[in-house]
Design a protein around this motif. Structure first.
Motif, PDB file in Angstrom:
ATOM      1  N   GLU A   1       0.835  -1.203   0.000  1.00 25.51           N
ATOM      2  CA  GLU A   1       0.000   0.000   0.000  1.00 25.51           C
ATOM      3  C   GLU A   1       0.874   1.260   0.000  1.00 25.51           C
ATOM      4  O   GLU A   1       0.625   2.210  -0.758  1.00 25.51           O
TER       5      GLU A   1
ATOM      6  N   THR B   1      -8.429  10.880   0.945  1.00 23.76           N
ATOM      7  CA  THR B   1      -8.181   9.456   1.139  1.00 23.76           C
ATOM      8  C   THR B   1      -9.203   8.898   2.127  1.00 23.76           C
ATOM      9  O   THR B   1      -9.564   9.542   3.112  1.00 23.76           O
TER      10      THR B   1
ATOM     11  N   ARG C   1      -9.639   4.994   3.846  1.00 28.85           N
ATOM     12  CA  ARG C   1      -9.045   3.650   3.876  1.00 28.85           C
ATOM     13  C   ARG C   1      -9.796   2.736   4.842  1.00 28.85           C
ATOM     14  O   ARG C   1     -10.015   3.092   6.000  1.00 28.85           O
TER      15      ARG C   1
ATOM     16  N   ILE D   1      -9.156   2.948  -0.406  1.00 26.50           N
ATOM     17  CA  ILE D   1      -8.477   1.686  -0.126  1.00 26.50           C
ATOM     18  C   ILE D   1      -9.458   0.814   0.651  1.00 26.50           C
ATOM     19  O   ILE D   1      -9.945   1.201   1.714  1.00 26.50           O
TER      20      ILE D   1
ATOM     21  N   VAL E   1      -6.730  -0.736  -4.156  1.00 28.39           N
ATOM     22  CA  VAL E   1      -6.527   0.709  -4.104  1.00 28.39           C
ATOM     23  C   VAL E   1      -7.103   1.304  -5.380  1.00 28.39           C
ATOM     24  O   VAL E   1      -6.719   0.920  -6.486  1.00 28.39           O
TER      25      VAL E   1
END
Length: 222
Positions: free
Chosen positions: A39, A127, A129, A158, A199
Motif C-alpha cells: 500500500e 483518502t 481507507r 483503499i 486501491v
C-alpha cells in the motif's frame, strides 16, 4: 459486538460500529490494521507531489491513529485528518507531525463540507481507507467527498476485497461488483491490488446519469 442474520439466511454481518465502539477500541490500546508495504509503495508512486510544489491540501477520512495522515504529510500535503473516535485522535496527536490538523467529526453527519469551508476550501487529495464498507450510505458519502475535490483532484479509496478476506470479514469489505460500480462513476481510474486490499485512485467525477466508464488507460482501468 452482536451479529445479526441476513433476512434471507445468508452469512450474518456485523452491525456498523458506533463512535463509542471505536472510542473504546482505541482507548483500550488497540489499533487498526497498519498500512502494508505494498500500500505504501502504491501511494508513494501515485500521490507524491512534484518536487518544489507546495500547498497541496489533503483530507484523510477516518484517520484512526494517523498513520496515513503522517505518510501524506511526509509527501508534502497539508492534511486535515478526521475521525469520530476521540481516543484515536488523542493517540494520533501524541505523535506531533508538521502539516497535520486533527478534527473530531462524523463523516456520516454531513460535517465535511463545513470543515472544508473553515480550513481553506477544496482538497487536492481525499483518502478513505478501510472505511467505506462500514458506512450506511456509501453513495452519499462518495458524492460528498467528490464535491470537496479541487479541479483535477484525486479520491483515493483503499478497501479490503471480499474475495481475499476470511468469510467472517465480509462486512468490512467490498466485493468485485461494488468496487467496479464505484469506479464507473469517474472519468479516470487507476486500480492497484495490495495484498488483501484494492486501491482505487479516482479523478473526474461524472455527472449523474452519465455514460459508463470508458476504457481509459488499459490496465489501469481493469
Amino acid at each position: 459486538m452482536s451479529r445479526t442474520a441476513d433476512e434471507q439466511g445468508r452469512t450474518p454481518v456485523r452491525p456498523a460500529p458506533t463512535a463509542r465502539d471505536w472510542h473504546e477500541h482505541y482507548a483500550a490500546g488497540r489499533d487498526f490494521r497498519p498500512l502494508s508495504g505494498t500500500e505504501e509503495a502504491v501511494l508513494h508512486e501515485h500521490l507524491a507531489l512534484p518536487e518544489g510544489s507546495g500547498g497541496a491540501r489533503a483530507l484523510e477520512v477516518a484517520c484512526g491513529t494517523g498513520q496515513l495522515a503522517r505518510l501524506l504529510a511526509g509527501l508534502g500535503y497539508r492534511v486535515d485528518a478526521v475521525d469520530f473516535a476521540e481516543a484515536a485522535l488523542d493517540r494520533a496527536a501524541a505523535t506531533p507531525t508538521a502539516g497535520i490538523t486533527y478534527h473530531c467529526l462524523d463523516v456520516t453527519a454531513g460535517e465535511l463540507t463545513a470543515l472544508a469551508a473553515r480550513t481553506g476550501g477544496p482538497y487536492d487529495l481525499i483518502t478513505i481507507r478501510r472505511t467505506l464498507a462500514h458506512l450506511p450510505d456509501r453513495a452519499r458519502t462518495v458524492a460528498e467527498l467528490a464535491a470537496l475535490l479541487a479541479p483535477g483532484g484525486t479520491l483515493c479509496v483503499i478497501t479490503p476485497h471480499a474475495a481475499r478476506q476470511p468469510d467472517g470479514l465480509r462486512g468490512i469489505s467490498l466485493d468485485e461488483g461494488e468496487i467496479s460500480r464505484l469506479a464507473e462513476g469517474w472519468e479516470h481510474t487507476i486500480r492497484r491490488e495490495a495484498g488483501g486490499s484494492t486501491v482505487l485512485l479516482l479523478r473526474g467525477r461524472k455527472a449523474a446519469g452519465g455514460p459508463g466508464r470508458d476504457g481509459g488507460d488499459g490496465a489501469d482501468a481493469k
